[in-house]
Scaffold this active site. Sequence first.
Site, PDB file in Angstrom:
ATOM      1  N   CYS B  77       0.833  -1.212   0.000  1.00 26.56           N
ATOM      2  CA  CYS B  77       0.000   0.000   0.000  1.00 26.56           C
ATOM      3  C   CYS B  77       0.866   1.259   0.000  1.00 26.56           C
ATOM      4  CB  CYS B  77      -1.005  -0.027   1.152  1.00 26.56           C
ATOM      5  SG  CYS B  77      -2.352   1.151   0.930  1.00 26.56           S
ATOM      6  N   HIS B 178      -3.927  -4.942  -0.035  1.00 27.82           N
ATOM      7  CA  HIS B 178      -3.463  -5.482   1.244  1.00 27.82           C
ATOM      8  C   HIS B 178      -3.571  -7.005   1.238  1.00 27.82           C
ATOM      9  CE1 HIS B 178      -3.010  -1.701   3.454  1.00 27.82           C
ATOM     10  NE2 HIS B 178      -3.998  -1.266   2.701  1.00 27.82           N
ATOM     11  N   GLU B 180      -2.540  -8.958   3.381  1.00 25.03           N
ATOM     12  CA  GLU B 180      -2.809  -9.401   4.768  1.00 25.03           C
ATOM     13  C   GLU B 180      -4.281  -9.275   5.128  1.00 25.03           C
ATOM     14  OE1 GLU B 180      -1.586  -6.562   3.861  1.00 25.03           O
ATOM     15  OE2 GLU B 180      -2.134  -4.949   5.256  1.00 25.03           O
TER      16      GLU B 180
END
Lengths: 250, 196
Positions: B77, B178, B180
């Site tokens: 990001c 993202h 994650e």
Amino acid sequence: MLAKRIVPCLDIKDGKTVKGVNFVNFRDAGDPVELGAQYSRAGADELVYLDITASHEGRKTFTELVKKVAAKISIPFTVGGGINELQDVDRLLSAGADKVSINSSALRNPALIEEIARNFGSQVCVVAIDANYEDGQWQCYLNGGRVPTGKDLFQWAAEAEDRGAGEILFTSMTHDGVKEGYPNEALARLADQLHIPIIASGGAGTMEHFRDAFLLGKADAALAASVFHFGEIRIDELKAYLRGQNIAVR
Amino acid sequence: MEVAIIKYNAGNIYSVDFALKRLGIQPVITADKEILQRADKVIFPGVGEAQTTMEHLKSNRLDELIRELKQPVLGICLGMQLMCRHSEEGDADCLGVFDAEVKRFIPERQEEKVPHMGWNTLSDMRSALFTAEQEEQYVYFVHSYYVPVNACTAATTRYILPFSAALHKDNFYATQFHPEKSGSVGETILKNFLNL
């Protein structure tokens, strides 16, 4: 193509999930971490955890819960309830939350929106608005729908955007818990006026209601609680239905 | 395997930490130069504002350190944007790993909201981060600035216009989304990075 988001909302009191009808009469709806993990597996795009405890002890329990959710779940989640100052935001983001939702504290102290946006970025700051339709006007309420403010929904939403809100979460108190659909006219008016995403909240009873919030209400995301908690609508079936209606979903 | 997450004044460090732990990795979160240079993999996460963050990196001399890392590095990001040459956000001169300019999204129609927030699809993947079956899979984005498609683009996503969802050059990898927070698709991408 950017997908429309389905967002289950979990109201948390003393570490447990509860859901009210028109903001009162809570019923127990289970363990928040397990429920969130189930929703994530079923295809939920985001989760919202709202802390409706008032006590200091309850806040600590909630922060511990946020850590457990962050450790277990690999989709984004927003937390709200009792966020009054930057320190609260820092505590919850450090516990692993992706965004914070502020409501009464933003109405009382609008500068809080700017402070959050400046310190953590706009994308972290969801401004939640509870409004009731009365005498031809959408009036904003404080304290979980108990205190009228005299502020107009559309004016307040525009101000929140100007101050740096990243998203607006609009709950219609008129529609919440009634299961007769989202306030699509008001949603569409917000969508036409604002330049940030809008999460529709309050009123989902059928899969058609979600379709209407996206197509008529032009919402970017739709939030619901009890229809998911009590198994009345399954998220995987809802997404299959929306896909069949030519709405982009994940 | 030692995985280091660069510690600096930016958000979402913890969600990367949690995601790696779900994969059975215990990362170190650190700004220590020796540990970062020695690690097998380095992750440079980020949510925040470009100019403030660059100043912070420079004052801690992390800017030189990141540029000179030799092991696989993954920017996420804002991390990816800071690895570019320059960002319109705060008119910031960035690390220059990727020869690209970071620009602000300018909506063309009312329904195009900024930030670009939510799940969107990947296409044209050209990097070891991705596997063929991830074509048109959804990953999670939150950003108001984007990197145009350029020579380092390793995956493309379309929002308002086609932009770089991922970049790759030498040992430097980066994703605008993202991983994650992108469910099982994101987990696979993180695993692919860890297996480089």
